[in-house]
Design a protein around this motif. Sequence first.
Motif, mmCIF file in Angstrom:
data_model
loop_
_atom_site.group_PDB
_atom_site.id
_atom_site.type_symbol
_atom_site.label_atom_id
_atom_site.label_comp_id
_atom_site.label_asym_id
_atom_site.label_seq_id
_atom_site.Cartn_x
_atom_site.Cartn_y
_atom_site.Cartn_z
ATOM 1 N N GLU A 124 0.821 -1.219 0.000
ATOM 2 C CA GLU A 124 0.000 0.000 0.000
ATOM 3 C C GLU A 124 0.851 1.263 0.000
ATOM 4 O O GLU A 124 0.359 2.343 -0.325
ATOM 5 C CB GLU A 124 -0.922 0.010 1.228
ATOM 6 C CG GLU A 124 -1.889 -1.161 1.299
ATOM 7 C CD GLU A 124 -2.870 -1.177 0.136
ATOM 8 O OE1 GLU A 124 -3.201 -0.089 -0.374
ATOM 9 O OE2 GLU A 124 -3.293 -2.276 -0.262
ATOM 10 N N MET A 125 2.144 1.131 0.358
ATOM 11 C CA MET A 125 3.036 2.292 0.404
ATOM 12 C C MET A 125 3.731 2.475 -0.938
ATOM 13 O O MET A 125 3.894 1.521 -1.712
ATOM 14 C CB MET A 125 4.059 2.114 1.523
ATOM 15 C CG MET A 125 3.434 2.019 2.907
ATOM 16 S SD MET A 125 4.615 1.554 4.193
ATOM 17 C CE MET A 125 5.686 2.997 4.209
ATOM 18 N N ARG A 160 10.047 6.778 -12.629
ATOM 19 C CA ARG A 160 8.722 7.260 -13.045
ATOM 20 C C ARG A 160 7.626 6.765 -12.095
ATOM 21 O O ARG A 160 6.589 7.401 -11.958
ATOM 22 C CB ARG A 160 8.442 6.788 -14.467
ATOM 23 C CG ARG A 160 7.107 7.254 -14.985
ATOM 24 C CD ARG A 160 6.987 7.111 -16.469
ATOM 25 N NE ARG A 160 5.754 7.683 -16.964
ATOM 26 C CZ ARG A 160 5.473 7.863 -18.253
ATOM 27 N NH1 ARG A 160 6.381 7.534 -19.160
ATOM 28 N NH2 ARG A 160 4.329 8.361 -18.636
ATOM 29 N N TYR A 161 7.862 5.614 -11.455
ATOM 30 C CA TYR A 161 6.818 5.005 -10.623
ATOM 31 C C TYR A 161 7.148 5.062 -9.142
ATOM 32 O O TYR A 161 6.482 4.409 -8.337
ATOM 33 C CB TYR A 161 6.623 3.542 -11.034
ATOM 34 C CG TYR A 161 6.358 3.363 -12.511
ATOM 35 C CD1 TYR A 161 5.081 3.558 -13.023
ATOM 36 C CD2 TYR A 161 7.390 3.023 -13.386
ATOM 37 C CE1 TYR A 161 4.829 3.413 -14.378
ATOM 38 C CE2 TYR A 161 7.156 2.882 -14.736
ATOM 39 C CZ TYR A 161 5.874 3.071 -15.240
ATOM 40 O OH TYR A 161 5.631 2.940 -16.573
ATOM 41 N N ILE A 162 8.145 5.860 -8.767
ATOM 42 C CA ILE A 162 8.637 5.815 -7.394
ATOM 43 C C ILE A 162 7.595 6.314 -6.390
ATOM 44 O O ILE A 162 7.623 5.928 -5.209
ATOM 45 C CB ILE A 162 9.957 6.615 -7.260
ATOM 46 C CG1 ILE A 162 10.709 6.168 -6.003
ATOM 47 C CG2 ILE A 162 9.695 8.103 -7.283
ATOM 48 C CD1 ILE A 162 11.163 4.741 -6.022
ATOM 49 N N LYS A 167 2.144 -2.100 -4.815
ATOM 50 C CA LYS A 167 1.245 -3.175 -5.248
ATOM 51 C C LYS A 167 0.942 -3.094 -6.743
ATOM 52 O O LYS A 167 0.487 -4.075 -7.343
ATOM 53 C CB LYS A 167 -0.056 -3.142 -4.455
ATOM 54 C CG LYS A 167 -0.927 -1.934 -4.689
ATOM 55 C CD LYS A 167 -2.193 -1.989 -3.841
ATOM 56 C CE LYS A 167 -3.092 -0.776 -4.088
ATOM 57 N NZ LYS A 167 -4.313 -0.828 -3.247
ATOM 58 N N ARG A 168 1.222 -1.943 -7.355
ATOM 59 C CA ARG A 168 0.996 -1.792 -8.799
ATOM 60 C C ARG A 168 2.258 -2.061 -9.613
ATOM 61 O O ARG A 168 2.240 -1.950 -10.834
ATOM 62 C CB ARG A 168 0.472 -0.386 -9.098
ATOM 63 C CG ARG A 168 -0.872 -0.106 -8.441
ATOM 64 C CD ARG A 168 -1.572 1.093 -9.045
ATOM 65 N NE ARG A 168 -2.894 1.291 -8.421
ATOM 66 C CZ ARG A 168 -3.161 2.170 -7.486
ATOM 67 N NH1 ARG A 168 -2.191 2.966 -7.037
ATOM 68 N NH2 ARG A 168 -4.376 2.283 -6.989
ATOM 69 N N THR A 174 9.554 -4.633 -8.750
ATOM 70 C CA THR A 174 9.680 -4.797 -7.305
ATOM 71 C C THR A 174 11.065 -5.284 -6.927
ATOM 72 O O THR A 174 11.691 -4.784 -5.978
ATOM 73 C CB THR A 174 8.618 -5.787 -6.788
ATOM 74 O OG1 THR A 174 7.319 -5.349 -7.193
ATOM 75 C CG2 THR A 174 8.668 -5.893 -5.273
ATOM 76 N N VAL A 175 11.574 -6.269 -7.667
ATOM 77 C CA VAL A 175 12.915 -6.803 -7.386
ATOM 78 C C VAL A 175 13.982 -5.743 -7.632
ATOM 79 O O VAL A 175 14.945 -5.631 -6.880
ATOM 80 C CB VAL A 175 13.173 -8.060 -8.240
ATOM 81 C CG1 VAL A 175 14.656 -8.406 -8.252
ATOM 82 C CG2 VAL A 175 12.375 -9.225 -7.705
ATOM 83 N N ARG A 176 13.816 -4.962 -8.702
ATOM 84 C CA ARG A 176 14.771 -3.888 -8.986
ATOM 85 C C ARG A 176 14.889 -2.933 -7.792
ATOM 86 O O ARG A 176 15.986 -2.602 -7.345
ATOM 87 C CB ARG A 176 14.335 -3.101 -10.225
ATOM 88 C CG ARG A 176 14.685 -3.744 -11.552
ATOM 89 C CD ARG A 176 14.092 -2.959 -12.709
ATOM 90 N NE ARG A 176 14.656 -3.376 -13.981
ATOM 91 C CZ ARG A 176 15.679 -2.801 -14.577
ATOM 92 N NH1 ARG A 176 16.274 -1.766 -14.000
ATOM 93 N NH2 ARG A 176 16.128 -3.243 -15.731
ATOM 94 N N LEU A 177 13.744 -2.490 -7.287
ATOM 95 C CA LEU A 177 13.754 -1.534 -6.183
ATOM 96 C C LEU A 177 14.273 -2.186 -4.902
ATOM 97 O O LEU A 177 15.065 -1.592 -4.174
ATOM 98 C CB LEU A 177 12.350 -0.971 -5.959
ATOM 99 C CG LEU A 177 12.247 0.153 -4.921
ATOM 100 C CD1 LEU A 177 13.111 1.341 -5.331
ATOM 101 C CD2 LEU A 177 10.800 0.588 -4.746
#
Length: 424
Positions: A124-125, A160-162, A167-168, A174-177
Amino acid sequence: MKDIILKAENISKQYRLGQVGTGTLSHDLNRWWHQVRGKENPYLKIGDTNDRSTKGESDYVWALQDINFEVERGEVLGIIGKNGAGKSTLLKILSRVTAPTTGTIKFGGRVASLLEVGTGFNGEMTGRENIYLNGAILGMTKKEIASKIDEIIDFSGCERYIDTPVKRYSSGMTVRLAFAVAAFLEPEILIIDEVLAVGDAEFQKKAIGKMQDISRSGGRTVLFVSHNMAAVQSLCTRGIVLENGRIVFDGVIEEAINRYMLLDETDESYPKTFDKDSSVFGNSIVRLNSVDIISTLKENFFTIKEKLNIRIDFSTFKDIENFNLAINFKSFTDDVIIFSQITPVKFSEKGGYVSELVIPENFLNSKMYTIDLHFVCNNTSLLTINNVVNFEMVDFRDGINYYGVWAGYVRPNLKFDFDRKLNN
């Protein structure tokens, strides 16, 4: 003096199959009764070995048994083994996700781990919020995290999605971050399971390069689990091989990989002869009967100074025009080292055939190799058999096995001519 940052002593992990929990109420009462009397847990004396291919006799199984090893600061340790060997269980214990049934682990620094996609992230974060959350879990201050956050975002490629909820994210994002957070927030010990395989090729290359940097220049320790032997070889300096929950090898990474590649070899006389079920290794057109590697020694390896004869026995059941047989010699990382083929036969009558290929002495390096066979007609595959036979080349010097490492897979004796240049 060794600078030991992690030490595992007598680590074992027991699970009860089929149910969540430690078992029935009677089992729990029995454990408690033994504990109050100062006696050993009675269920530590039972349980099957961790072999996923057998049914077993007990409800209890030992996922790990008697694991002992040490890791030095700055070392990159590869943990390899077949599926179900206990690798992930070991990493979960080292990451404190679960506790060992017996044994102790001593740490000399902070631990960050990547065990499964999304582990430690709150869906959710946002990505940015999760960076601060993970940093806080690692014991870093907000100021320390803020000083690294731009590098983390840039390395992850998720800028761009930070500020979007995690969850999106796709599993790769996710693994990259998650890897960027673990790598840049500077834990002393970084534990990584197979999750990097989720990322694309570009990210895997970046991640391996980053792990090499933090171990060599940063002096940090990396524990790496992967089935990608090329990545393990390029990154790790030492390897542990697990089989059925036990350590069967601990040593130089190349020897560890060789041992891993031999885990499926059941014939102790070992891979000089191939003889398989013809219904599997053949069809209505062609069948492989056997493959023999013929040498002067009767050992489970070949020396680099001996000539090898590869003898291939096969049968064809139809007349075939423009028949061809090709053979690949591959490394354990699936790189083709040698490609060779017999001269195409314009017309081949059905029947039995033997083809022989000679590998000269002083040509292959002291490594592990495997062979693929391709039966071809008019550039169309009739039958392909991968990993027909494995074999190992060994460097013997004056009757002693030489354990030095030479680069490359071929090492022919090339003749160099040179003249001394006289200065006038």
